[in-house]
Design a protein around this motif. Sequence first.
Motif, mmCIF file in Angstrom:
data_model
loop_
_atom_site.group_PDB
_atom_site.id
_atom_site.type_symbol
_atom_site.label_atom_id
_atom_site.label_comp_id
_atom_site.label_asym_id
_atom_site.label_seq_id
_atom_site.Cartn_x
_atom_site.Cartn_y
_atom_site.Cartn_z
ATOM 1 N N MET A 1 0.785 -1.201 0.081
ATOM 2 C CA MET A 1 0.139 -0.016 0.026
ATOM 3 C C MET A 1 0.813 1.288 0.005
ATOM 4 O O MET A 1 1.639 1.562 0.702
ATOM 5 N N LEU A 2 0.623 2.172 -1.012
ATOM 6 C CA LEU A 2 1.343 3.299 -0.910
ATOM 7 C C LEU A 2 0.723 4.202 -0.022
ATOM 8 O O LEU A 2 -0.490 4.773 0.128
ATOM 9 N N VAL A 3 1.637 4.816 0.956
ATOM 10 C CA VAL A 3 1.040 5.799 1.950
ATOM 11 C C VAL A 3 1.618 7.147 1.646
ATOM 12 O O VAL A 3 2.783 7.523 1.431
ATOM 13 N N SER A 4 0.495 7.918 1.493
ATOM 14 C CA SER A 4 0.935 9.222 1.009
ATOM 15 C C SER A 4 1.045 10.281 2.388
ATOM 16 O O SER A 4 0.699 9.963 3.238
ATOM 17 N N HIS A 5 1.596 11.384 2.103
ATOM 18 C CA HIS A 5 1.859 12.385 3.184
ATOM 19 C C HIS A 5 0.610 12.832 3.897
ATOM 20 O O HIS A 5 0.376 12.845 5.289
ATOM 21 N N GLU A 6 -0.649 12.909 3.145
ATOM 22 C CA GLU A 6 -1.903 13.351 3.823
ATOM 23 C C GLU A 6 -2.309 12.323 4.533
ATOM 24 O O GLU A 6 -3.062 12.299 5.688
ATOM 25 N N ARG A 7 -2.334 10.913 4.084
ATOM 26 C CA ARG A 7 -2.530 9.740 4.959
ATOM 27 C C ARG A 7 -1.787 9.667 6.322
ATOM 28 O O ARG A 7 -2.183 9.448 7.453
ATOM 29 N N GLU A 8 -0.370 10.264 6.276
ATOM 30 C CA GLU A 8 0.189 10.201 7.284
ATOM 31 C C GLU A 8 -0.297 11.124 8.264
ATOM 32 O O GLU A 8 -0.215 11.019 9.742
ATOM 33 N N LYS A 9 -0.733 12.289 7.720
ATOM 34 C CA LYS A 9 -1.051 13.224 8.511
ATOM 35 C C LYS A 9 -2.629 12.847 9.171
ATOM 36 O O LYS A 9 -2.907 13.195 10.384
ATOM 37 N N LEU A 10 -3.114 12.184 8.460
ATOM 38 C CA LEU A 10 -4.669 11.904 8.949
ATOM 39 C C LEU A 10 -4.395 10.774 10.220
ATOM 40 O O LEU A 10 -5.053 10.933 11.175
ATOM 41 N N ILE A 11 -3.478 9.896 9.889
ATOM 42 C CA ILE A 11 -3.409 9.030 11.085
ATOM 43 C C ILE A 11 -2.660 9.466 12.293
ATOM 44 O O ILE A 11 -3.103 9.224 13.298
ATOM 45 N N ASN A 12 -1.685 10.198 12.095
ATOM 46 C CA ASN A 12 -1.054 10.944 13.187
ATOM 47 C C ASN A 12 -2.089 11.911 13.839
ATOM 48 O O ASN A 12 -1.985 12.185 15.055
ATOM 49 N N ALA A 13 -3.175 12.503 13.128
ATOM 50 C CA ALA A 13 -3.916 13.464 13.774
ATOM 51 C C ALA A 13 -4.783 12.600 14.444
ATOM 52 O O ALA A 13 -5.483 13.009 15.677
ATOM 53 N N ILE A 14 -5.246 11.427 14.182
ATOM 54 C CA ILE A 14 -6.190 10.581 14.894
ATOM 55 C C ILE A 14 -5.326 10.201 16.224
ATOM 56 O O ILE A 14 -6.044 10.353 17.147
ATOM 57 N N ILE A 15 -4.176 9.904 16.144
ATOM 58 C CA ILE A 15 -3.184 9.590 17.255
ATOM 59 C C ILE A 15 -3.425 10.771 18.188
ATOM 60 O O ILE A 15 -3.621 10.855 19.371
ATOM 61 N N TYR A 16 -3.220 11.994 17.751
ATOM 62 C CA TYR A 16 -3.109 13.194 18.528
ATOM 63 C C TYR A 16 -4.474 13.547 19.370
ATOM 64 O O TYR A 16 -4.275 13.425 20.497
ATOM 65 N N PHE A 17 -5.262 13.336 18.539
ATOM 66 C CA PHE A 17 -6.967 13.587 19.227
ATOM 67 C C PHE A 17 -7.167 12.532 20.205
ATOM 68 O O PHE A 17 -7.533 12.503 21.194
ATOM 69 N N ALA A 18 -6.580 11.129 19.857
ATOM 70 C CA ALA A 18 -6.967 10.181 20.853
ATOM 71 C C ALA A 18 -6.002 10.254 22.050
ATOM 72 O O ALA A 18 -6.281 9.987 23.255
ATOM 73 N N LYS A 19 -4.740 11.091 21.984
ATOM 74 C CA LYS A 19 -4.029 11.116 23.097
ATOM 75 C C LYS A 19 -4.607 12.485 24.078
ATOM 76 O O LYS A 19 -4.190 12.553 25.288
ATOM 77 N N ASN A 20 -4.936 13.494 23.275
ATOM 78 C CA ASN A 20 -5.254 14.610 23.893
ATOM 79 C C ASN A 20 -6.856 14.835 24.174
ATOM 80 O O ASN A 20 -7.025 16.199 24.372
ATOM 81 N N THR A 21 -7.670 14.097 24.094
ATOM 82 C CA THR A 21 -9.087 14.441 24.301
ATOM 83 C C THR A 21 -9.472 13.049 25.132
ATOM 84 O O THR A 21 -9.172 12.017 24.834
ATOM 85 N N ARG A 22 -10.854 13.417 25.609
ATOM 86 C CA ARG A 22 -11.664 12.323 26.383
ATOM 87 C C ARG A 22 -12.784 11.943 25.517
ATOM 88 O O ARG A 22 -13.250 12.578 24.755
ATOM 89 N N PHE A 23 -13.454 10.542 25.589
ATOM 90 C CA PHE A 23 -14.423 10.130 25.293
ATOM 91 C C PHE A 23 -14.422 10.294 23.477
ATOM 92 O O PHE A 23 -15.297 10.491 22.758
#
Length: 185
Positions: A1-23
């Motif tokens: 699977m080819l991973v684009s820069h936007e895909r990396e941003k998406l995945i890392n944004a999900i990680i960021y929100f999962a670490k920094n928000t509740r519920f």
Amino acid sequence: MLVSHEREKLINAIIYFAKNTRFLGKTKLCKLLYFLDFEHFKETGRSVTGMAYYAWKMGPVPVDLYEELDMPEADLAERVEFAEKPTRNGTMLVVTPVAEFDDSHFSKREMRLMRALSEEFRDSRADDIIEATHLENRPWQKIYVEDGKRQQQIPYDLALRRQEAELMRDVIAERQAFVAQFRQP
């Protein structure tokens, strides 16, 4: 699977929100990403993740991601866990990071927006953030309510309309002030 820069941003944004928000469940995640993309577009003319959002009854939804969350691609599944959790209103898909957040994919502006969103909505539940996406003069409101285009894509340029109007007023006021200085005796 080819991973684009936007895909990396998406995945890392999900990680960021999962670490920094509740519920953080499916609904809240979709809304946080919507705010991130549309706010960034308003400031720069481009989104962070490149996702398309659609006007669903409960607010804007990035349909491709929404559908993927049921069976995540390997690159997402390796870094974020999605598990069903029973709640009093049924079940909720809970988002939990299993990898570290990588800020190297983001600009300072993108990081500022993610920090601001996670602070603003840290303790919000899905219903609260749904309400925030339904406010007047927001892109979802324009498409879903005013235009009656249910399930239709929400154009990013709707994020610019209010800002463009304010910018135009500022330009006109500056021009009037400039002209007025030459009219004075």
